[in-house]
Design a protein around this motif. Sequence first.
Motif, short mmCIF file in Angstrom:
data_model
loop_
_atom_site.label_atom_id
_atom_site.label_comp_id
_atom_site.label_asym_id
_atom_site.label_seq_id
_atom_site.Cartn_x
_atom_site.Cartn_y
_atom_site.Cartn_z
N PHE A 1 46.92 34.28 57.04
CA PHE A 1 46.76 33.73 55.82
C PHE A 1 47.20 34.59 54.46
O PHE A 1 47.81 33.91 53.32
CB PHE A 1 45.19 33.50 55.21
N TYR B 1 46.23 36.55 49.39
CA TYR B 1 46.11 35.31 48.21
C TYR B 1 45.28 34.14 48.81
O TYR B 1 44.27 33.95 48.24
CB TYR B 1 47.10 35.11 47.74
N GLU B 2 45.66 33.93 49.94
CA GLU B 2 45.01 32.47 50.63
C GLU B 2 43.53 32.97 51.25
O GLU B 2 42.63 32.09 50.75
CB GLU B 2 45.87 31.95 51.68
N HIS C 1 40.79 32.48 48.94
CA HIS C 1 40.22 31.18 48.59
C HIS C 1 39.36 30.67 49.59
O HIS C 1 38.65 29.39 49.70
CB HIS C 1 41.40 30.10 48.55
N LEU C 2 39.09 31.54 50.70
CA LEU C 2 38.49 31.16 51.87
C LEU C 2 36.92 31.64 52.05
O LEU C 2 36.91 32.71 51.66
CB LEU C 2 39.07 31.51 53.30
N ARG D 1 41.39 20.82 51.12
CA ARG D 1 40.97 22.01 51.33
C ARG D 1 39.44 22.29 51.36
O ARG D 1 38.86 22.93 52.04
CB ARG D 1 41.43 22.95 50.13
N ILE E 1 48.80 27.95 51.71
CA ILE E 1 49.05 29.34 51.66
C ILE E 1 50.37 29.71 50.63
O ILE E 1 50.18 30.45 49.79
CB ILE E 1 49.49 29.94 52.88
N SER F 1 49.10 29.35 47.04
CA SER F 1 48.26 30.33 46.55
C SER F 1 48.94 31.69 46.41
O SER F 1 48.26 32.54 45.81
CB SER F 1 46.93 30.26 47.22
N THR F 2 50.08 31.96 47.15
CA THR F 2 50.57 33.17 47.04
C THR F 2 51.71 33.27 45.95
O THR F 2 52.46 32.27 45.88
CB THR F 2 51.42 33.40 48.31
#
Lengths: 380, 373
Positions: free
Chosen positions: A247, A250-251, A254-255, B125, B184, B187-188
């Motif tokens: 991921f 950064y991602e 969010h998890l 999501r 991904i 958000s990056t």
Amino acid sequence: MKQNHSISAFQSYALVVMTVVGVSILIIPRNVGQFVGADGTWIILISTLLTMLIVYGFTKLCLFYPNESFTRFTEYLLGSKRKPWVGKLLKIPFIVAFVFIWLAILAYVIRSFGEVVVSTIFENTPLEVVMVTVVGIAALVASSEIEVLAKFNELLFPFIFIPLIFLIISSIQKGELVHLLPLFQVDWKQVIKASINMIVDFAGYSVLLIFMANYQQPQKAIKIHSLAIMTIGILYLTTFVTTISVFGIYETEHLFWPSLETVRVIDLPFQIFQRLESLMIVLWMVASFTTVSNILSAFVELIREYFGLRKHCRKWISLILIPLIILLALVPKDISEIKYYVGIVGAYITSVDIIVPSFLLVIAYFRKKRGRSNESVSPS
Amino acid sequence: MNRFLLHNLCVILVLSMIVTGCWDRRELEDRELVIAMAVDSEKKGIHVTSQVPIPAVIVGKGGGSGGSGGKSTVNFNARGETLSAALENMRRKLNKNLFLGYLEVMLFGEEKARSGIREQLDYLRRDSEVQRNLYPIVVKGKGSELLDRGTEMEQIQIAFIPRMITVGRKRDTMMPTRLNDILITLSTPSRQVPVMNYFGLEDGQYKWLGFAVFKGDKMHGVLTPDETVPLLQIREKKRGKKIFTTCPKGTGSIQFTPLKLEQKIRVNPGPKLHILIELEGNISEKTCTQVVEGRNREEVVGQRIEKTYQKLADRLIHKAQKEWKLDIFHLGDYLRAYYPSVYKKMDWKKEFPNVPIDISYRVYVRRSGANIR
């Protein structure tokens, strides 16, 4: 009362690993990645080493009185033979310190576990129901003899390594090296802060204060405990690296349950098995369940020994503890509040885990030196 | 002892009643399995179409009693300001609960894609049932058109598209973009340019039309199938589709099938980027009127192919830097990972159009074609 030395070397290894590995393995990638990014890879290693040091302290302390448990030896350590009430009085703060630690860990593990289950599988089930069932069964296990508990841990031990296989598959399928770089971007202050913060994720090893009294070969304990912490470190590291590789940092932020999501993105052939995460949750349920039952068992044993109750009282003690733990677990309103409490309680746990054994070790060292001849002849 | 046993049995009995999981029982029959969903923009809000298979028809076809020609799926339409509002409206037409766990394709109409899809992605999501492995695609025209018409081969018509992408992924010719990749990328901070596959209809059949390139969550432009080749090679280290080039002598064409790819990016101070791509492959078709003679004919042909690749890549880099001013290759992410000191010093997004990027190809032709003479 006679202690029976029933825990074998491998059982003690499994006991430590199973106690420590719990729900935190689900969130480690996020917690670490948030603060230090990809550098978490080696920060996990540093904090594993730090934890090994602390556990070394605990083990050394127990080795002064190899066949006595925490409640007993603190009494000898702090009191004198002529006035036993001094020891009885002085040991109270130490015992209370660990009571709080274990209560906090139990509440945290049960709450987070409940949150995982409710947010991923049983969406309509009330949180309380999930928590009560888990604690209820854990109490059933914890009320049995320590010997049984050790065997229970030994039996379930291999299961916690199955998730690793899936994590690695996911990383091979979907991982990108770019996500794991760049390394060495944080400054030293952050490194120290993050490594110390991470020690909390190993919390739970303090149960060895109780269990070590039952070891068959206490002289092997240092080696075994170091090996156990190392195993946990590797487990955490693998989880972190695989999840981040899939991921990116950064991602991952969010998890909610990053390690679980890592397994969800695996491409399975023929679509025979879908929803691998259910299997993962079952396996992690095993890990968190043993955490709860082990700590609860140590807790019950501590109370039983403190009040000098008989063995069959364990059942009633654990029954009484259930509502207390549930109530404590319900204190945070939501997941972000859990995080807030973990921050406070985590600092407390780490400082107790560092200060208490080192303080007692110093005392033990001096007293042992002075009264070596006395000690060896005085039975309990 | 007997009392003890009874006591334990009672505990187990009570526990087994709670822990069987029947509390949250959800039957398969109570769910409407959505296989594909299309989102189009409307004057106000969005228009959502969900495709749901009819279980009875599908089972019947498998048993051999089918062939009745009846449709195996039903489309449900609903409007709403947001995706969740539209789905809520859709529920009023259904006798069961919508279940998005088997959602395989998410179709975005081009108009919708251009106006931004962040909101819909956010919904996907948040729903813990939605698989991160689903394929989001952009459809030329209306997304719902692909649900109404298209190649009639699969029992569930739209299942044709995910299979198509899977095959394309294996052949290295399509972007393997899943929902996961989009999330991904968004958000990056050093990425921000998602690329989805772009589909349309031709003579009532599905057709892959190239890539839809996004800027953030808004669609920015389209890459034709030829332009996708250098993008796949630079961004994904994939070989790309077969390409045609002209013969060194005479008329006719050569088709080159790449089999192996190696990609290196060198960053010189400045920064100045140099991309080297080495390809190995076969000639799969040659219609040249004149035969190249000599021992170095593989090299001659190879250079020819290199030139073709070079031209495609140069054109795409120009398009990205000068026309779109968009780092479609995700070179910024590469810099962030491998040259963090360089990346930190500059504002990559702003400076990208002016960073010199050159690319060179090396092509090794392994079998130039067996000519029986």
